[in-house]
Design an enzyme around this catalytic site. Structure first.
Site, PDB file in Angstrom:
ATOM      1  N   GLY A  45       0.835  -1.199   0.000  1.00  0.00           N
ATOM      2  CA  GLY A  45       0.000   0.000   0.000  1.00  0.00           C
ATOM      3  C   GLY A  45       0.866   1.244   0.000  1.00  0.00           C
ATOM      4  N   LEU A  46       0.306   2.352   0.448  1.00  0.00           N
ATOM      5  CA  LEU A  46       1.070   3.595   0.418  1.00  0.00           C
ATOM      6  C   LEU A  46       2.338   3.467   1.247  1.00  0.00           C
ATOM      7  CD1 LEU A  46      -1.691   6.316   0.571  1.00  0.00           C
ATOM      8  CD2 LEU A  46      -0.357   5.553  -1.383  1.00  0.00           C
ATOM      9  N   GLY A  48       3.881   0.486   2.498  1.00  0.00           N
ATOM     10  CA  GLY A  48       4.744  -0.606   2.057  1.00  0.00           C
ATOM     11  C   GLY A  48       5.284  -0.393   0.647  1.00  0.00           C
ATOM     12  N   HIS A 269     -16.300   5.836  10.920  1.00  0.00           N
ATOM     13  CA  HIS A 269     -16.427   6.950   9.970  1.00  0.00           C
ATOM     14  C   HIS A 269     -17.887   7.356   9.827  1.00  0.00           C
ATOM     15  CE1 HIS A 269     -16.124   9.337   6.371  1.00  0.00           C
ATOM     16  NE2 HIS A 269     -14.813   9.238   6.402  1.00  0.00           N
ATOM     17  N   SER A 287     -17.001   9.603   0.697  1.00  0.00           N
ATOM     18  CA  SER A 287     -15.947  10.483   1.191  1.00  0.00           C
ATOM     19  C   SER A 287     -16.489  11.532   2.142  1.00  0.00           C
ATOM     20  CB  SER A 287     -15.252  11.193   0.044  1.00  0.00           C
ATOM     21  OG  SER A 287     -14.447  12.213   0.569  1.00  0.00           O
ATOM     22  N   ARG A 333     -14.325  13.217  12.886  1.00  0.00           N
ATOM     23  CA  ARG A 333     -15.094  12.012  12.596  1.00  0.00           C
ATOM     24  C   ARG A 333     -15.725  11.373  13.829  1.00  0.00           C
ATOM     25  NH1 ARG A 333     -10.937   9.267   8.236  1.00  0.00           N
ATOM     26  NH2 ARG A 333     -11.449  10.748   6.593  1.00  0.00           N
ATOM     27  N   HIS A 404     -13.836   2.132  10.095  1.00  0.00           N
ATOM     28  CA  HIS A 404     -13.150   2.626   8.916  1.00  0.00           C
ATOM     29  C   HIS A 404     -11.636   2.574   9.039  1.00  0.00           C
ATOM     30  CE1 HIS A 404     -12.173   5.084   5.519  1.00  0.00           C
ATOM     31  NE2 HIS A 404     -11.668   6.040   6.258  1.00  0.00           N
ATOM     32  N   ARG A 438      -8.146   9.777  14.123  1.00  0.00           N
ATOM     33  CA  ARG A 438      -7.400  10.286  12.982  1.00  0.00           C
ATOM     34  C   ARG A 438      -8.231  11.333  12.256  1.00  0.00           C
ATOM     35  NH1 ARG A 438      -7.407   9.426   7.769  1.00  0.00           N
ATOM     36  NH2 ARG A 438      -8.670   7.525   7.782  1.00  0.00           N
ATOM     37  N   LEU A 444      -3.276   8.974   4.376  1.00  0.00           N
ATOM     38  CA  LEU A 444      -2.422   8.894   3.189  1.00  0.00           C
ATOM     39  C   LEU A 444      -1.090   9.575   3.490  1.00  0.00           C
ATOM     40  CD1 LEU A 444      -5.058   9.735   0.427  1.00  0.00           C
ATOM     41  CD2 LEU A 444      -4.470   7.552   1.439  1.00  0.00           C
TER      42      LEU A 444
END
Lengths: 640, 237, 244
Positions: A45-46, A48, A269, A287, A333, A404, A438, A444
């Site tokens: 992913g972002l 790894g 979320h 989103s 959130r 989420h 978060r 990201l």
């Protein structure tokens, strides 16, 4: 209790100089020596993917693993909204300090200040890096990068690529990764699931994988292991995560001695599609950017069954705007989710189940026109209509919170190394930067910061200091780990009971959602621990897996993951039970202000709880890493 | 790294198909223009035919060129087809089109078949009209010169219903071939953009209708109207 | 709702496959196609039969993992959606649905409906990126990109790599996939330094993998869950012709 293993290794000096100080003083591996070092990266992913690509560029010999058929499908791909960076391109008062401040506060003061500051510093580099890679970020007419404000931020610092930011960032990292594969510096192992971590002399030296196509159990040795396998929201069964997301790699590290930090910090979320039935396999996220223009409301009176458009303005309760006038629909959130749950628990929820609230775009369409709304959210609206068969341009959307993201994860120090030397943990799989909650568009940022900019330095420092001796997969530690993995597989296949893996996962999910979800209390948590234990016991007696171990066998894959989820679920409940306070995503009903807001207990819980595995059937041991707040002063979060 | 062999690449082959296809379309335009003189009068057509013949060696060069273009088009077509069979060895049990933006039609899916029929048709066509099926062409006098009366060859040939309707049928298939071929050639050369695509696709239909229509009407006209009698009205076509 | 299913079963890449008939009942219209298959598999497992192997992951249409040919259509009957986004309400109650894997030589079947699409990864490895080492980037706003170009590049970049274009193409061509990536970097200034080598290398790898020719049927565009236009294929050809 405090533990000597929990040494955060925060560099000395003022907070703004810690990272540059570390970089100036860390040990380096010479270019000639880098290729002699093998590094395993689990996950593409972002975090790894970025790590594998960057380490490959540096010249390390990288082995990269993923459970998907291609690295491009890692679940980072599904992130929609955007990525934060303290660029201050909008001249609206943003700065590294403000992003740092917002993230610490947003995390409800349960994150490590030094890590968060580094994250805010690196956010700026990430955008530059991704733009240079050709990530097609949204632009202004003048050709400069566009920004929007995003969940809980008072500045516009979120960069985005339509509603597909995660996809575009991931494809950027994936491209870089494939470039290194082509250059021969990264070897890719797709459709492999990490099932154990191999320690030699107490140091992480390799992994055991199952080849998901052939069923073969494979061993890989290295000088260091990086785990970037994401979070564990699928423990709830229904979540916004992909159905193959799981905690197994991280969990097996925990069972090998890596501490698991803050497992009860899970994020629910607020803007997801409500559940429709028992056959559902996942919940779909809409989103959070929708809250920029959508207004959340429910009818003022209980049991109002009129169609939304027939309910006059005066009979609507825009409850987020009412309760939080300063932030309105853009509160963080955890707050938005809890408010929706509270309203539905009052009996004012809408939809057939009564467990959803309206997200209405009528005002935004009136103000901006349908084309603008379509440009901003067209794909999300289409997705919503596809699933619900309602047209959100004319009927308000119905949303409800869903699991989420998980802020908890394997404990890591400032260098992203776990309590097992050589085992590094990146991205959502670690616990480090988001505290108890978060903020939107921060995941990201963290994944890429860890992968592109942190680990290339810290792993060099580790390897240069350690100078690990050569270890091959013929070492006894590998052989016994392989035997253990095979034993578990055979055990699962041998039960041949009556209930499917999905049945158990569903039941576990219900227990967790009801007791370790948005609202938690001591009674429910205690009950859930014994419920989970009973369910787990039944699982090992009565599960029906089917198929064989030497084949492509989804049912077997899931069985192993669910077996781990029982243990993880129990740990989440334990962690939530001990933490006698409410903070961020962890809301203990016993600890709230008279207005129903989370009530932190900084006196007793201003720390990270890191759990140490003690062996099968034994209660895990809880350790604490004290958190100090020198730059963002502890204060009750207020978004009013 | 794979070596770059432009003409062997999938893109290169489609460029060969496209360029040869476009040249063949230009040839067809010229061919049809010549044929349309059949509607004017026997003399006009025979004069045109004579003019072509009197080009002498130049005609042979042109014919050789045309043959070469044909060969390129045919070889590339068969290679493409073989590639397609290789690329999907197992066919679907059910095949369908999603419609929407798809341009998959009977025309596009039958290119190889319409192409093969045209390929078989061409030698017969040449044999029939260039060589009058092995017998000498009748002759006629034009401006005091004896020339081949190909007009009569045509009229005689199309008096036969099998020939006339067979011709018309093949010309219908030519229309199908052109309907996909016209726009496909331009797309294969990369000449498409969103603004022009719908226009070019529509132009492809018009082109196919006009060209194949012209060739289609000829045999039917001569079958139903015979020689000369409707020449004036036919000339207005 | 009740459905009759004809599903392709194949034990391994080299073994012959066949269709097997199943019936599923109590399907609610809101269920996705994959949730319907989940329900079938639950039944099969309980009966002690081998469940149908199929790939899926995000189940919201962005990861590109799922992909079935449903009644001859890649990703099912609806335009612009992936298999996981197909809801059972689009099918008529009681009908028979034929389910096949994506069929192409370059996508060998692994098991049942699962195919190997690593050919796509190998194509990307030949140039689906801007060669940019971490840390060497200039400021994000150093290179302005006009909004139109950024939007067009995003249109191309939206590809999820699912392979439906290959599955739907009568020639099993991968041109739409390859051209989308080539287009993204042909449009953006960041990609210009390598545009020639990118076009020739990626096309070369595409051919080496055994994908067929593009004969401009545009069925790929119809099957593409992200609606990627064949305009990209035209652009790829221009890039290739300019590069050789």
């Amino acid at each position: 209790m405090s533990s000597e293993k929990l040494h955060a290794n925060i560099p000395p000096g003022p907070i703004a100089d810690k990272w540059s100080g570390f970089k100036a003083n860390c040990k380096l591996v010479s270019p000639a020596n880098k290729r002699k070092h093998t590094v395993i990266v689990v996950g593409t992913g972002l975090a790894g993917g970025a790590a594998a690509a960057s380490l490959g560029e540096l010249g390390y010999n990288v082995l990269n693993f993923c459970i998907q058929d291609s690295p491009r499908r890692a679940h980072s791909v599904a992130a929609q909204g955007g990525i934060n960076a303290a660029k201050n391109y909008q001249n609206d008062g943003d700065s590294i300090h403000r992003l740092f401040y917002d993230t610490v506060k947003g995390g409800d003061f349960r994150a490590r200040e030094a890590n968060v500051h580094r994250l805010a510093e690196l956010s700026v580099n990430i955008i530059d890096q991704c733009v240079a890679q050709g990530v097609p970020f949204a632009r202004e007419y003048g050709g400069t990068l566009a920004n929007r404000s995003f969940g809980g931020a008072q500045v516009s610092r979120t960069f985005y690529a339509r509603g597909q930011t995660g996809q575009q960032l991931l494809l950027g990292a994936y491209g870089q990764l494939m470039r290194q594969v082509d250059a021969g510096r990264v070897k890719l192992f797709a459709r492999r699931e990490m099932l154990d971590l191999v320690l030699v002399d107490g140091v992480a030296r390799g992994i055991i994988c199952r080849n998901l196509v052939t069923g073969e159990i494979e061993s890989y040795a290295a000088d260091a292991v990086i785990v970037a396998t994401g979070g564990y929201s699928t423990v709830f069964f229904l979540s916004t995560n992909a159905v193959n997301c799981n905690a197994t790699a991280a969990w097996r590290c925990y069972k090998r001695g890596a501490y698991f930090a803050n497992p009860c910090f899970t994020q629910i979320h607020p803007t997801c599609l409500p559940q429709m039935g028992e056959t559902q396999s996942k919940l779909t996220l809409m989103s959070e950017s929708l809250r920029n223009d959508g207004r959340v409301w429910v009818p003022k009176t209980k049991g109002d069954k009129r169609a939304p458009n027939e309910i006059p303005e005066a009979e609507r309760d825009y409850f987020l705007e009412r309760r939080y006038p300063a932030f309105g629909n853009l509160v963080p959130r955890d707050i938005a989710s809890r408010a929706a749950k509270a309203i539905c628990d009052e009996g004012r929820g809408v939809g057939s189940t009564g467990y959803s609230v309206y997200l209405d775009f009528a005002d935004a369409i009136k103000r901006l026109g349908q084309p603008v709304i379509k440009e901003r959210y067209g794909n999300l609206f289409a997705m919503y209509e596809e699933i619900s068969a309602d047209d959100p341009y004319h009927t308000p959307m119905r949303i409800y919170p869903a699991p989420h993201y998980t802020m908890g994860g394997l404990w890591v120090d400032y260098n992203l190394m776990s309590t097992i030397p050589g085992l590094h943990v990146l991205g959502e799989a670690n616990f480090s930067d988001h505290g108890a909650n978060r903020l939107g568009a921060s995941a990201l940022m963290q994944g890429l910061a860890d992968g592109y900019f942190v680990i290339p330095y810290t792993i060099g420092d580790y390897l240069a200091n350690q100078k690990p001796a050569k270890v091959g997969t013929d070492h006894e530690a590998f052989r016994s780990a392989v035997a253990g993995v095979k034993e578990q597989t055979n055990r699962l296949l041998a039960v041949k009971g009556e209930k499917t893996v999905r049945d158990y996962h569903w039941e576990l999910g219900r227990i967790l959602w009801d007791n370790v979800g948005m609202g938690r209390n001591a009674k429910g948590l205690t009950q859930s621990i014994s419920d989970i234990q009973a369910l787990r016991e039944d699982f090992w007696k009565n599960v029906k897996v089917g198929g064989s171990g030497e084949d492509f066998n989804k049912s077997l894959e899931f069985a192993g993951r669910v077996a781990d989820f029982f243990e993880l679920g129990e740990l989440m409940a334990r962690d939530a039970l001990v933490r006698n306070e409410s903070c961020g995503g962890h809301f203990r009903e016993e600890f709230q202000t008279p207005e129903g807001e989370a009530l932190r207990d900084d006196e007793n819980f201003c720390h990270v709880a890191a759990w140490e595995y003690q062996g099968e059937g034994k209660e895990p041991m809880r350790h604490q890493e004290a958190l100090t707040f020198e730059h963002v002063h502890l204060a009750q979060r207020s978004y009013k | 790294m794979s070596q770059i062999k432009p003409l062997k690449s999938t893109i290169g082959k489609k460029v060969i198909m496209a360029v040869s296809g476009i040249l063949l379309m230009l040839f067809l335009i010229a061919h049809l223009a010549g044929n349309l003189t059949l509607f004017v009068s026997a003399d006009t057509f025979n004069a045109y035919a004579h003019k072509l013949e009197s080009l002498g060696p130049l005609l042979y060069v042109a014919e050789a060129g045309l043959l070469a273009v044909f060969l390129f088009h045919i070889i590339a077509a068969f290679q493409t087809y073989a590639e397609k069979r290789r690329a999907r060895p197992d066919a679907y049990a059910v095949s369908a089109s999603k419609k929407g933006p798809s341009k998959m039609t009977v025309a596009s899916k039958s290119m190889i078949y319409t192409g093969i029929i045209l390929l078989l048709f061409i030698p017969a066509h040449i044999w029939m009209f260039k060589f009058n099926a092995g017998t000498p062409h009748p002759t006629t006098e034009l401006d005091g010169q004896e020339v081949k009366d190909i007009y009569t060859t045509v009229v005689n040939a199309f008096a036969n219903p099998a020939v006339a309707f067979g011709y018309a049928g093949v010309m219908f298939l030519l229309g199908l071939h052109l309907r996909h071929g016209f726009w496909s050639a331009l797309q294969s050369l990369g000449a498409m953009c969103p603004k022009w695509s719908p226009l070019i696709y529509a132009a492809g239909l018009l082109f196919a209708l006009a060209l194949a229509g012209g060739f289609f009407i000829l045999p039917l006209y001569f079958y139903f109207c015979g020689a000369g009698s409707c020449a004036v009205s036919g000339g207005a076509l | 709702m009740k459905f009759n299913l004809k599903i392709w079963r194949q034990e391994g890449p080299t073994l012959p496959g066949r269709f097997a008939d199943y019936t599923v009942d109590n399907i609610i219209p809101e269920m996705s196609f994959l949730e319907m298959l989940d329900a079938l598999n639950e039944d099969l497992i309980k009966k002690g039969e081998e469940p149908v192997a199929f790939d899926s992951d995000c189940r919201e249409g962005i990861c590109g993992t799922c992909g079935l040919v449903i009644d001859g259509l890649a990703h099912g009957p609806k335009l612009a959606c992936t298999t996981c986004e197909v809801r059972m309400r689009v099918f008529e109650d009681g009908c028979t649905i034929t389910v096949e894997p994506f069929r192409a030589k370059a996508f060998p079947v692994i098991k049942d409906l699962v195919v190997d699409r690593t050919a796509f990864d190998r194509i990307i490895a030949k140039g689906g990126y801007v060669s940019e080492n971490t840390g060497s980037a200039p400021d994000g706003n150093a290179i302005p990109v006009s909004k139109d170009i950024a939007e067009a590049a995003m249109d191309s970049a939206a590809c999820i790599g699912c392979g439906a274009c290959v599955a739907a193409c009568p020639n099993a061509s991968a041109s739409l996939f390859v051209s989308a990536k080539i287009s993204q970097f042909a449009l953006l200034p960041q990609g210009h330094a390598e545009r020639k080598s990118r076009a020739t290398n990626m096309v070369g790898q595409m051919d080496d993998e055994g994908f067929g020719h593009c004969s401009n049927h545009a069925e790929c565009e119809a099957a593409c869950p992200k609606g990627i236009s064949i305009e990209n294929i035209a652009r790829m050809r221009r890039e290739y012709l300019k590069a050789i």
